[in-house]
Motif scaffolding. Sequence first.
Motif, short mmCIF file in Angstrom:
data_model
loop_
_atom_site.label_atom_id
_atom_site.label_comp_id
_atom_site.label_asym_id
_atom_site.label_seq_id
_atom_site.Cartn_x
_atom_site.Cartn_y
_atom_site.Cartn_z
N PHE A 165 -23.60 5.10 -17.15
CA PHE A 165 -24.90 5.41 -16.56
C PHE A 165 -24.98 5.04 -15.20
N ILE B 170 -23.57 8.12 -13.56
CA ILE B 170 -24.62 9.33 -13.48
C ILE B 170 -25.67 8.93 -12.33
N ASN B 171 -26.17 7.53 -12.15
CA ASN B 171 -27.05 7.33 -11.15
C ASN B 171 -26.50 7.43 -9.80
N ARG C 148 -32.66 2.35 -16.27
CA ARG C 148 -32.99 3.46 -16.33
C ARG C 148 -31.98 4.48 -15.85
N ILE C 149 -32.11 5.71 -16.08
CA ILE C 149 -31.15 6.81 -15.49
C ILE C 149 -31.73 7.78 -14.91
N GLU C 150 -31.21 8.11 -13.82
CA GLU C 150 -31.84 9.72 -13.36
C GLU C 150 -30.80 10.64 -13.14
N PHE C 151 -31.02 11.68 -13.90
CA PHE C 151 -29.81 12.60 -13.93
C PHE C 151 -29.81 13.41 -12.93
N ARG C 152 -31.00 13.92 -12.51
CA ARG C 152 -30.95 14.81 -11.26
C ARG C 152 -31.40 14.02 -9.87
N GLU C 153 -32.29 14.60 -9.07
CA GLU C 153 -32.78 14.03 -7.95
C GLU C 153 -33.40 12.72 -8.38
N GLY C 154 -33.47 11.94 -7.57
CA GLY C 154 -34.11 10.50 -7.64
C GLY C 154 -35.77 10.74 -7.24
#
Lengths: 301, 169
Positions: free
Chosen positions: B7, B10-11, B55-61
């Motif tokens: 994770f 990814i972040n 939490r995880i952000e896959f794309r733009e934060g």
Amino acid sequence: MGTDSKEKRNGFNGEKLISIVADLADKYTSKESTSVSYDTARQLMGAVMYCIREAVQAADEAMDSEEQQTGRLEGMLNAGTDYEIRAVYEKGSQLVLQKVMEAKALYERIITDFCSYHNQAYEDTLIKGMPAFFINYDIKFQPQNHLLTLDYPTIGGIGALTGIDAVFRYLQNIRLEQIFLVQFPDEYVTEVLSHYHEDYHELFLNISALVMRSCVGHLLAGKPALSFGLEEYEYQRIDERLSKLRRSGREAISQAILNLIMSICKENQALAAYLAMDVRDFTWELENAAKNHCLHKIFPF
Amino acid sequence: MSDYEWFSLINSGKNQLQKVIDTNRYTDRFGISLSEQDAKQLLEARMDRLRQEERIEFREGILPKLIFAFCDSPYIDQRNYKDTLEALQAMFYMYKNESLDELSDDELIEFMKTEFEGECQGSLEYLENTSLERFCRWIRSGRPSGDEDNEDQNEEEYGDGFEREEEWF
């Protein structure tokens, strides 16, 4: 960060799955959220892996071991391009959907003449549980979760299967049970069950195994499979037969039971294979009962 | 590789830094901007906070969106810009969890902006510990409507803020 070993997860390069999981997360949140919780991310990752596994298993239906299939899965994920892996995932999604349709069709065949023999767990699982499963099963975001506790125990259980695979296998087992049980009058089945335990309605027991054991007992006593009750001298006869078999070892008892199951199943190989999953436990219990002179516990009817 | 490490990978996200710096083109008109160092610190804080909140952000934060939402606030100037953004970012992730993900990003940011400039009068502490906490409690209890029988109690406990929330949602 950036070495191969750091980018590998569970033996394969998980980074290739990120874009698929990211797309799934977009759909999950309807693009209204830039972030999801770890739990949600795990769930979505599980969904992607479930579909990919479905596709890999379907591609090779030969009798590969689980290890071989896992090895092939990892190989594909490591060597495949993003496009190829995505294609496998899409294929797997389609297969999951197809399996749900097949399971639904199988359930509808089962339910038309389903009989629970007044066993609550049997009734609750098939009459109430299954329809709820088909309504609530999340094919896209959580296909790995089969939702139901499947309280009514089938012979051999569902092992490590999950999701629609678990439910489909369960329904196949139930279908075989119903095919077996319909050969017997309802009164016979309920007599077997009530002799086993007066509160069988509330117990988590497998009905087909008990009926099968009852039939085997009658056959061992030299009676027709569908006989009502055993006399004392007939228990004696069973004991004598078992003593002879025991001299050749436990395997001999198991084989004798298997042969009797085959005769009961009348060339239905699938049914025989299903009932045969009870043989190991049955053999142990039978041997123990013979040693301790309590065969009436195994064959109460 | 554990879930945690995966994770985090990814972040770590790519191109985040440039996107944050690019917001200066818009915020300059309000007299505020972020240096490259400020942006890097904000992104490091983002990683820490995402890890903390799991939490995880896959794309733009979320940072660019927060910047665009708050850059015109009268309570933000160049002196407190970076620190305020850092605090707002932390609050955002925390209250996404506290609201059980029932709020979209836009809904939460809109609430934060309205409260920050309204009842909170620029106080980040009040925003975090009072407004957001109360709002998310309301969300978690199923967004109940005002009860006439308990109107007095409601007014005592929530004051005008309770009724104001009702108007918005």
